[in-house]
Design an enzyme around this catalytic site. Structure first.
Site, PDB file in Angstrom:
ATOM      1  N   HIS A  92      41.241  41.433  37.141  1.00  0.00           N
ATOM      2  CA  HIS A  92      42.721  40.568  37.331  1.00  0.00           C
ATOM      3  C   HIS A  92      43.086  40.127  35.742  1.00  0.00           C
ATOM      4  O   HIS A  92      41.806  39.689  34.587  1.00  0.00           O
ATOM      5  CB  HIS A  92      43.177  39.382  38.238  1.00  0.00           C
ATOM      6  CG  HIS A  92      42.909  39.957  39.721  1.00  0.00           C
ATOM      7  ND1 HIS A  92      43.349  39.559  40.921  1.00  0.00           N
ATOM      8  CD2 HIS A  92      42.564  41.358  40.572  1.00  0.00           C
ATOM      9  CE1 HIS A  92      43.198  39.898  41.665  1.00  0.00           C
ATOM     10  NE2 HIS A  92      43.517  41.245  41.536  1.00  0.00           N
ATOM     11  N   GLU A 145      44.410  37.634  34.592  1.00  0.00           N
ATOM     12  CA  GLU A 145      43.815  36.183  33.976  1.00  0.00           C
ATOM     13  C   GLU A 145      42.598  36.222  33.959  1.00  0.00           C
ATOM     14  O   GLU A 145      41.877  35.657  32.851  1.00  0.00           O
ATOM     15  CB  GLU A 145      44.344  34.788  35.446  1.00  0.00           C
ATOM     16  CG  GLU A 145      45.219  34.531  35.711  1.00  0.00           C
ATOM     17  CD  GLU A 145      45.739  35.805  36.702  1.00  0.00           C
ATOM     18  OE1 GLU A 145      45.500  36.771  36.779  1.00  0.00           O
ATOM     19  OE2 GLU A 145      46.619  35.490  37.884  1.00  0.00           O
ATOM     20  N   CYS A 165      45.999  34.978  42.199  1.00  0.00           N
ATOM     21  CA  CYS A 165      45.673  35.033  43.398  1.00  0.00           C
ATOM     22  C   CYS A 165      44.808  33.598  43.680  1.00  0.00           C
ATOM     23  O   CYS A 165      44.599  33.392  43.472  1.00  0.00           O
ATOM     24  CB  CYS A 165      44.656  36.549  43.415  1.00  0.00           C
ATOM     25  SG  CYS A 165      43.084  36.581  43.167  1.00  0.00           S
ATOM     26  N   CYS A 205      41.397  33.945  41.571  1.00  0.00           N
ATOM     27  CA  CYS A 205      41.887  33.197  39.857  1.00  0.00           C
ATOM     28  C   CYS A 205      42.523  32.497  39.923  1.00  0.00           C
ATOM     29  O   CYS A 205      41.706  31.590  39.355  1.00  0.00           O
ATOM     30  CB  CYS A 205      43.404  34.643  38.772  1.00  0.00           C
ATOM     31  SG  CYS A 205      43.173  36.209  38.774  1.00  0.00           S
TER      32      CYS A 205
END
Lengths: 320, 190
Positions: free
Chosen positions: B68, B70, B104, B107
């Site tokens: 992701h 991040e 999410c 993360c």
């Protein structure tokens, strides 16, 4: 090896909760079916559908559920009945009894529920087997033990390398073959390289992807306890008919310690099949602090088993 | 402006201008992800009033569902710190992360571990959100000793722009999913 413990949602493990409902005795048995019909129309059970409407007893009269007490938000008398039963023939005066608030989902809850009121019960065979304490056959237990031992060796290898003692193995159970082996790397300045995250990335490597530049040892296939992934994916054949593996779909993870919330959600994103872990931990997210594997709202759920070889894994986490 | 200064800042208008400016940059990385056929989420990390790391979703490219925006940005900070000879631990503690979509659950767990004090995001993440939408990992004090301190989150900064990028993406289908996973969509269409 002892049977692993399945990690189910509270729904399966909670004791039976109870609520008050108004019931009345049926004073004229012959009118029972008419009364049932009338009540079904004017007072459906709504969220108490699991209750059988009528309770029989050996010597006493039949009892029938009328309705739940009105919930009075103004804080007044909570035991008011909103239903007018005067016009229904064959009913005695209403009174309160305690009944199970939710449908039973296990046999234990079913039996407990029956002490209060007869209820409907549809046993989930798979859940019953999971909770039986003999779900895995001896041959399967042997395999779980084998892969857990592999994870323990990886954890020990990590400790030798001044890392946390956490090891993870990802297996393709359909082929009974190891796809990735990892240990924790977070202590060397990569705070996110938990054993599970590393294992997931090694699975990506096995499929021609991958992200982290990991220590060279992963290519040393003979190294029993180093980082490793299975090579040869995707083959040309399976690329053609698109049957190549997709993320961790259908794979099992064996890990020495319960994964944290980051790793647990990474397993959801990766579509893991099942997780077997050794020791639980307070901040764990597969049963302890959270239960990400059956978190409502998420699009992928999976089975989790704990206490796998925990006599051995507990030793990795008890001070010494 | 670093996180600590931001916390002291009383001039909210300046703070908002600041957030809008950085979020536009993050949206740029989301746009890039979209062009690369990835879920359009973009992220930047601000330290000392500068962008020191950025990331866009790279799940399809790496065949790793944990890549992701991040996570990628967090790892890039290491490169910055190596060049500048700074401790990444210290840098994270004075940084702000901007991301176009609510982090999410994974993360959010990662952001706790790097001890970042402030996260600013655009739209909510109804499917996976870890700052309240599904569960709230960002401020769960019960896991502090294992996972790291809680972080503050500001939501709703240029949320509509983030949503329209996502809508653009989900109009198409994930070409990297195997046939068995794509069947449903095809059947629905016909």
């Amino acid at each position: 090896m002892e049977q692993p413990t399945v990690v189910l949602s509270d729904e399966y493990t909670r004791p039976v909760s109870i609520v008050d409902v108004f019931v009345a005795n049926i004073t004229n048995k012959k009118l029972t079916s008419a009364i049932v019909k009338t009540l079904a129309e004017i007072a459906p059970l709504e969220n108490l559908q699991h209750l059988k409407r009528v309770k029989g007893s050996k010597d006493g009269p039949l009892q029938i559920v009328l309705c739940q007490p009105e919930t009075d938000l103004s804080g007044g008398d909570k035991c008011k009945m909103h239903l007018d039963i005067n016009k229904i023939e064959g009913l005695g005066k209403e009174y309160l009894v305690k009944v199970p608030a939710k449908p039973p989902v296990t046999r234990k809850q079913f039996e407990e529920s029956l002490k209060y009121w007869p209820v409907n019960f549809h046993e989930d065979k798979e859940v019953a087997a999971l909770m039986s304490g003999k779900y895995f056959k001896d041959a399967e237990l042997e395999k779980i033990k084998l892969y857990m031992e592999m994870a323990v060796r990886l954890a020990e290898h990590g400790r030798v390398k001044n890392q946390l003692s956490i090891g993870a193995v990802i297996v393709d159970p359909s082929k009974d073959s190891v796809v990735a082996k990892a240990y924790d790397l977070r202590q060397s300045g990569y705070p996110l390289q938990h054993a599970v995250m590393v294992a997931i990335d090694l699975v990506a490597y096995s499929q021609g992807g991958g992200m982290w530049k990991l220590p060279e040892e992963r290519v040393v296939q003979s190294c029993d306890a180093g980082l490793w992934y299975a090579k040869g994916f995707p083959s040309e054949e399976c690329s053609k008919d698109r049957t190549e593996p997709y993320l961790c779909t259908g794979y099992d993870l064996y890990v020495t310690q319960e994964p944290c919330v980051m790793c647990s959600m990474a397993l959801v994103h990766s579509r893991i099949g099942r997780v077997f872990y050794g020791s639980a931990q307070p901040a764990g997210a597969l049963g302890s602090r959270y239960a990400i594997h059956y978190q409502p709202g998420l699009n992928h759920h999976f089975s989790v088993f704990k206490d796998c070889l925990s006599k051995v894994t507990d030793r990795l986490y008890t001070g010494s | 402006m670093n996180a600590k200064e931001w916390m002291r800042k009383e001039d909210m208008t300046t703070a908002l201008d600041c957030h809008l400016g950085w979020m536009r940059k993050a949206l740029g990385f989301a746009q890039r992800a979209l062009e690369a056929q990835e879920v359009p989420v973009g992220c930047i990390i601000i330290y000392d009033d500068k962008i020191i790391a950025n990331g866009g979703n790279e799940v399809n490219k790496t065949k790793n569902a944990t890549r992701h925006a991040e996570i990628i940005a967090i790892e890039e900070v290491r490169t910055y710190c190596a060049e500048k000879k700074l401790s990444s631990k210290d840098v994270f503690k004075s940084s702000i992360l901007y991301v176009t979509v609510e982090p999410c659950i994974m993360c959010a767990g990662a952001l706790r571990q790097i001890e970042i004090p402030l996260v600013v995001y655009g739209c909510r993440n109804e499917r996976f959100g870890g700052c309240g939408s599904i569960i709230d990992v960002s401020c769960d004090k019960a896991i502090t000793s294992n996972i790291g301190p809680t972080f503050d989150a500001i939501s709703g900064v240029l949320a509509d722009d983030a949503v329209s990028l996502l809508k653009n993406f989900y109009k198409g289908e994930n070409v990297n999913a195997p046939d068995s996973k794509r069947k449903v969509k095809k059947e629905q269409r016909s």
